[in-house]
Design a protein around this motif. Structure first.
Motif, short mmCIF file in Angstrom:
data_model
loop_
_atom_site.label_atom_id
_atom_site.label_comp_id
_atom_site.label_asym_id
_atom_site.label_seq_id
_atom_site.Cartn_x
_atom_site.Cartn_y
_atom_site.Cartn_z
N SER A 160 0.95 -1.16 -0.04
CA SER A 160 -0.45 0.12 0.21
C SER A 160 0.89 1.78 -0.33
O SER A 160 0.71 2.34 -0.61
N THR A 161 1.65 0.75 0.32
CA THR A 161 2.81 2.15 0.84
C THR A 161 3.45 2.55 -1.21
O THR A 161 3.65 3.82 -1.28
N SER A 180 0.88 4.09 -2.78
CA SER A 180 0.93 6.03 -2.14
C SER A 180 1.83 6.35 -3.28
O SER A 180 1.75 7.10 -3.50
N THR A 181 3.26 5.94 -2.72
CA THR A 181 3.88 6.54 -3.77
C THR A 181 4.05 6.64 -5.09
O THR A 181 4.44 7.53 -5.70
N SER A 200 1.32 7.21 -6.97
CA SER A 200 -0.26 7.87 -6.79
C SER A 200 0.69 9.25 -6.88
O SER A 200 0.40 10.11 -7.08
N GLY A 202 -2.80 -0.58 -7.98
CA GLY A 202 -4.05 -0.27 -6.36
C GLY A 202 -5.24 -1.53 -6.41
O GLY A 202 -6.07 -2.34 -7.21
#
Length: 322
Positions: free
Chosen positions: A125-126, A129-130, A132, A156
């Motif tokens: 998930s990290t 997020s990076t 995105s 995602g």
């Protein structure tokens, strides 16, 4: 001694885990010695088959526990005169026994596996997020990553997105862009990043080499299904194959490895030769015979129920005479 509902649950858990471990061992041995082969099936059927393989230990465990404990209840046992499966005192669970030690060890291992799986999900998930944060919105809903290396992928779980790097966009034409975008949109429509993540979590209960083989097989099948979806819209399989080969030559392995997590479906990275052969083949393969599969799972559940009860009594007798 634990009695009542909690004792019943702990007895059920011990039967489920014992059966699941047995099935995992059987599947692993069969897969290792190539007794199980899914290559003759279509990509969609292979995905179904792989899901059955990783879910069956727990499904069979639940069925086995239901058979053993149902037949062990006083009402059923007295009415049918059950002589084959009988779990003495299903509502009583002794902590200071082999049952207690077995359940404690299995619970500990399950907690460790859950923590490890949770760590990987958080790490993935990290990474998403990076990605995105590094990207910007591009044409037709894709997200663009400004980098000198070429790559295209879907990432995602909750809201998957299609990513392409600026280097790739500069190297492809409009038709190739449309093909890649259709492929990634197929992943998004099918929720493949989420499915890959869940499948990866289930394979953690298998030996590492078997888990790797399962995950590779699932990734290949998902990519082949997405390629087939593009062919249904684009029709020219030769151009799709040429696009695959072109992107594979452009993709930089070191870059994609940075984002090689279960939540990501890479376009030009996985088993390109198998994907092209499948794409160009007129006959995609057979369907999974579900009736045979369900019948075999039922037989395994009955076998595990009988075997679990036999193992239980054998251990009890050996401990009483030791």
């Amino acid at each position: 001694m634990i009695t009542g509902l909690l004792g019943f649950i702990l007895n059920a858990f011990s039967i489920i885990v014992l059966s699941a471990v047995t099935v995992i061992a059987l599947i692993s041995l069969a897969f290792y010695f190539r007794a199980i082969s899914l290559q003759r099936f279509t990509a969609e059927s292979r995905q179904i088959g792989l899901w059955i393989l990783v879910c069956s230990p727990w499904l069979i465990g639940l069925m086995s526990a239901a058979i053993v404990l149902l037949l062990s209840t006083p009402i059923v046992s007295n009415s049918v005169g059950n002589q084959f499966v009988h779990w003495h005192h299903p509502t009583e669970f002794a902590l200071n026994s082999w049952h207690g030690y077995f359940v404690s060890i299995m619970l500990g291992m399950a907690i460790l596996m859950a923590l490890r799986a949770g760590f990987h999900v958080v790490k993935s998930s990290t990474t998403i997020s990076t990605l995105s944060a590094m990207s910007s919105l591009g044409p037709e809903g894709i997200r663009i990553l400004e980098t000198n290396t070429a790559a295209a992928f879907t990432a995602g779980i909750k809201d998957p997105s299609c990513y392409m790097t600026s280097a790739l966009l500069d190297a492809i034409n409009a038709e190739e862009f449309a093909i890649i975008r259709l492929h990634e949109m197929a992943h998004i429509k099918r929720n493949d990043p989420l499915k890959k993540t869940l499948f990866h979590l289930l394979t953690t209960f298998f030996p590492a080499s078997i888990a790797i083989s399962f995950n590779q097989a699932m990734t290949t099948a998902m990519e082949q299904s997405a390629d087939a979806a593009v062919a249904n819209d684009h029709h020219d399989k030769a151009i799709i194959a040429k696009t695959l080969l072109k992107v594979r030559r452009l993709v930089v392995q070191d870059f994609t490895d940075q984002f090689h997590v279960p939540q990501i479906c890479h376009y030009g990275l996985d088993n390109i030769d198998l994907r092209i052969r499948y794409l160009l083949a007129d006959q995609k393969g057979d369907e999974v015979p579900m009736l045979w599969v369900l019948g075999f799972i039922s037989l395994l559940a009955i076998g595990c129920a009988l075997g679990t009860d036999t193992i239980h009594h054998a251990i009890e007798i050996s401990l009483q005479h030791s």
